[in-house]
Design a protein around this motif. Sequence first.
Motif, PDB file in Angstrom:
ATOM      1  N   THR A  72       0.831  -1.209   0.000  1.00  0.00           N
ATOM      2  CA  THR A  72       0.000   0.000   0.000  1.00  0.00           C
ATOM      3  C   THR A  72       0.864   1.256   0.000  1.00  0.00           C
ATOM      4  O   THR A  72       0.589   2.241  -0.725  1.00  0.00           O
ATOM      5  N   SER A  73       1.922   1.239   0.810  1.00  0.00           N
ATOM      6  CA  SER A  73       2.807   2.411   0.859  1.00  0.00           C
ATOM      7  C   SER A  73       3.510   2.625  -0.479  1.00  0.00           C
ATOM      8  O   SER A  73       3.626   3.766  -0.974  1.00  0.00           O
ATOM      9  N   VAL A  74       3.960   1.515  -1.105  1.00  0.00           N
ATOM     10  CA  VAL A  74       4.650   1.646  -2.394  1.00  0.00           C
ATOM     11  C   VAL A  74       3.691   2.147  -3.472  1.00  0.00           C
ATOM     12  O   VAL A  74       4.017   3.043  -4.277  1.00  0.00           O
ATOM     13  N   VAL A  75       2.474   1.595  -3.502  1.00  0.00           N
ATOM     14  CA  VAL A  75       1.482   2.035  -4.505  1.00  0.00           C
ATOM     15  C   VAL A  75       1.122   3.496  -4.283  1.00  0.00           C
ATOM     16  O   VAL A  75       0.997   4.283  -5.238  1.00  0.00           O
ATOM     17  N   GLY A  76       0.942   3.880  -3.033  1.00  0.00           N
ATOM     18  CA  GLY A  76       0.624   5.283  -2.751  1.00  0.00           C
ATOM     19  C   GLY A  76       1.742   6.215  -3.184  1.00  0.00           C
ATOM     20  O   GLY A  76       1.490   7.332  -3.672  1.00  0.00           O
ATOM     21  N   TYR A  77       3.000   5.744  -3.009  1.00  0.00           N
ATOM     22  CA  TYR A  77       4.132   6.570  -3.431  1.00  0.00           C
ATOM     23  C   TYR A  77       4.184   6.704  -4.956  1.00  0.00           C
ATOM     24  O   TYR A  77       4.438   7.787  -5.501  1.00  0.00           O
ATOM     25  N   LEU A  78       3.917   5.597  -5.664  1.00  0.00           N
ATOM     26  CA  LEU A  78       3.994   5.620  -7.123  1.00  0.00           C
ATOM     27  C   LEU A  78       2.843   6.401  -7.744  1.00  0.00           C
ATOM     28  O   LEU A  78       3.017   7.062  -8.780  1.00  0.00           O
ATOM     29  N   THR A  79       1.666   6.316  -7.138  1.00  0.00           N
ATOM     30  CA  THR A  79       0.484   7.007  -7.714  1.00  0.00           C
ATOM     31  C   THR A  79       0.270   8.387  -7.096  1.00  0.00           C
ATOM     32  O   THR A  79      -0.693   9.063  -7.457  1.00  0.00           O
ATOM     33  N   HIS A  80       1.132   8.746  -6.169  1.00  0.00           N
ATOM     34  CA  HIS A  80       1.011  10.052  -5.495  1.00  0.00           C
ATOM     35  C   HIS A  80      -0.372  10.202  -4.844  1.00  0.00           C
ATOM     36  O   HIS A  80      -0.977  11.276  -4.869  1.00  0.00           O
ATOM     37  N   LEU A 120       8.346   3.905   6.852  1.00  0.00           N
ATOM     38  CA  LEU A 120       8.204   3.951   5.398  1.00  0.00           C
ATOM     39  C   LEU A 120       6.978   4.737   4.962  1.00  0.00           C
ATOM     40  O   LEU A 120       7.060   5.574   4.056  1.00  0.00           O
ATOM     41  N   SER A 121       5.851   4.504   5.599  1.00  0.00           N
ATOM     42  CA  SER A 121       4.600   5.121   5.161  1.00  0.00           C
ATOM     43  C   SER A 121       4.432   6.553   5.631  1.00  0.00           C
ATOM     44  O   SER A 121       3.910   7.388   4.903  1.00  0.00           O
ATOM     45  N   HIS A 122       4.904   6.871   6.857  1.00  0.00           N
ATOM     46  CA  HIS A 122       4.673   8.207   7.400  1.00  0.00           C
ATOM     47  C   HIS A 122       5.814   9.177   7.143  1.00  0.00           C
ATOM     48  O   HIS A 122       5.581  10.346   6.867  1.00  0.00           O
ATOM     49  N   VAL A 123       7.039   8.676   7.218  1.00  0.00           N
ATOM     50  CA  VAL A 123       8.176   9.590   7.091  1.00  0.00           C
ATOM     51  C   VAL A 123       8.617   9.717   5.632  1.00  0.00           C
ATOM     52  O   VAL A 123       8.703  10.811   5.078  1.00  0.00           O
ATOM     53  N   ALA A 124       8.886   8.595   4.992  1.00  0.00           N
ATOM     54  CA  ALA A 124       9.427   8.633   3.638  1.00  0.00           C
ATOM     55  C   ALA A 124       8.413   9.142   2.622  1.00  0.00           C
ATOM     56  O   ALA A 124       8.777   9.765   1.624  1.00  0.00           O
ATOM     57  N   ILE A 125       7.123   8.880   2.870  1.00  0.00           N
ATOM     58  CA  ILE A 125       6.122   9.242   1.847  1.00  0.00           C
ATOM     59  C   ILE A 125       5.346  10.479   2.252  1.00  0.00           C
ATOM     60  O   ILE A 125       5.371  11.511   1.593  1.00  0.00           O
ATOM     61  N   ASP A 126       4.668  10.393   3.370  1.00  0.00           N
ATOM     62  CA  ASP A 126       3.780  11.494   3.735  1.00  0.00           C
ATOM     63  C   ASP A 126       4.505  12.634   4.428  1.00  0.00           C
ATOM     64  O   ASP A 126       4.032  13.771   4.397  1.00  0.00           O
ATOM     65  N   LYS A 127       5.627  12.312   5.076  1.00  0.00           N
ATOM     66  CA  LYS A 127       6.371  13.320   5.846  1.00  0.00           C
ATOM     67  C   LYS A 127       5.456  14.079   6.795  1.00  0.00           C
ATOM     68  O   LYS A 127       5.302  15.298   6.697  1.00  0.00           O
ATOM     69  N   PRO A 128       4.760  13.374   7.727  1.00  0.00           N
ATOM     70  CA  PRO A 128       3.822  14.044   8.627  1.00  0.00           C
ATOM     71  C   PRO A 128       4.537  14.663   9.816  1.00  0.00           C
ATOM     72  O   PRO A 128       5.743  14.559   9.951  1.00  0.00           O
ATOM     73  N   GLN A 129       3.752  15.245  10.666  1.00  0.00           N
ATOM     74  CA  GLN A 129       4.297  15.800  11.899  1.00  0.00           C
ATOM     75  C   GLN A 129       4.566  14.659  12.882  1.00  0.00           C
ATOM     76  O   GLN A 129       4.036  13.562  12.775  1.00  0.00           O
ATOM     77  N   GLY A 130       5.377  14.948  13.878  1.00  0.00           N
ATOM     78  CA  GLY A 130       5.726  13.919  14.846  1.00  0.00           C
ATOM     79  C   GLY A 130       4.528  13.449  15.653  1.00  0.00           C
ATOM     80  O   GLY A 130       4.533  12.339  16.202  1.00  0.00           O
TER      81      GLY A 130
END
Length: 402
Positions: A72-80, A120-130
Motif C-alpha cells: 500500500t505504501s509503495v502504490v501510494g508513493y507511485l500514484t502520489h 516507510l509510510s509516514h516519514v518517507a512518503i507522507d512526511k507528517p508531523q511527529g
Amino acid sequence: MRRFSLWLRDKPIVADSVLAALMFALEIIGANQAANTVVYLQIGVLLPLPLVLRRVYPTAMAFVLLGLSFVTSVVGYLTHDDADHLALIGLGIMLYTVVAYVGRREGLLFALGLVIDTVLSHVAIDKPQGRDVLVTVMVYALCWAIAEFVGARRAYDAEVAARLAVADYDIARSAHEAVAAERTRIARELHDVVAHSVSVIIVQADGARYALRNDPDVAEQALNTIAGTGREALRELRRTVALLRTEHAPGQLPQHGTAGIANMVEMMRGTGLAVELELTGELDAIAPEVSLGVHRIVQESLTNTLRHAGPHPKAWVRVRREPGAVTVEITDSGGVPVRAPQRITGSGLGLVGMRERTAVLGGTLETGRARDGGWRVRARIPVVTQPDDESVSVPDESDGES
C-alpha cells in the motif's frame, strides 16, 4: 445472548469474517478521498482478508497483512495518492492477536515490522508531523497492553480448566478405587465365612457317607458337625451382610476374642483335625478389627490344613499378645494330600485374603514351608494400648505393603 457469544467463540472464522467486513466498509467510506478509486478499492478488498484467519494462523496472517501494508505504501508513493486506508487499523488488531495467541517473541518481531512500515509510510512518503507518529505508537502500545491482559487471562483460564480436569479425574479414580476396595472387602469377608464352613461340611459329608453303613455313630457325629457348622455359617453370613449394608464404625465389628478362637478350634477338632491351641496375653482387650483379623487368619489357616495336610492332619495354633503387637502363628504337620475323590480344591484366594487383611491392619504376613515339611503361617499385627486398657490397631506405613 450468552449462547450466541459462546457459539461465536467456538467459530472464530465467523466472528473474524464479520470484523473483516467492517474493515471493508471503512475502505468504501475512505474511497471518496482517493485519487484513484479503482486502485484504492482493489487494495481495500485485499487488506481485510488476513483478518478472517487471524486466529487460525495468527503469525502467518499478521505478516501477510504487514506485507500488504508495504505494498500500500509503495502504490501510494507511485500514484502520489496519500489517501489513508482505514483497514490498516487491522495492523493493531494483528499485533494484539500475535501477542495474545502466540507469544511475546513473535509479537516483538511483528512490532519491529510495524516500526519499519510506520517509518516507510509516514516519514518517507507522507512526511507528517511527529504527532501522527506518536499517535500510531500509542495505538500499538495499547494493543500490546490489551493483548498482555487477555493473554494472562487466557493462561489463567487454561490453568483452571486443567486443574478442574485433573480434579475430575482424581474424583473419578478415587470413586473407582473405593468401589474396587469395597468389592475386595466384601469378597474377602464372604470367602472367609463361606469357604471355611463349606470345606468343613464337605469333609464331614464325605466321612459320613463312608461311615454310614459300618459305623452309624461316627456318621451321626459327622452329621451333627455339619448341622452345627451350617448354622454357624448362616449366623456369620447374616452378620457379615448386615455389616456390609451399613457404614459401620470399627467398634461395631464382631469381637471374637479368645472364646471365638476356642470355639472355632473345637469345631475343627470335631472334623478330625488335631489342633493344639496356645493363647497368651490379654487377647480380649484388643480392638475389634484386630480381633476379627486374628480370627480370620486362624480360620483360613486351619481350613487350608484340613484341605491339604493329608489324611491325619495336625495343627498348632499360637496367639500371643506382645507389648506392641499380636503375633499369630499356625503350623501344620504337612503330609500327602488325600486322594482325588476326597480332595477339596481351593480358589487360591485364601492366602491373598489373609495378606490383604493383614496389610489393612498395618501388619506383616509370612507364609511358606517349615523345616519339618509342614506349612507355616505367621502374622504380626501392631496394636497400642489406650489408658482405659482398650487397644486399637496402628497401621504401620512401612509394613503395610503386601
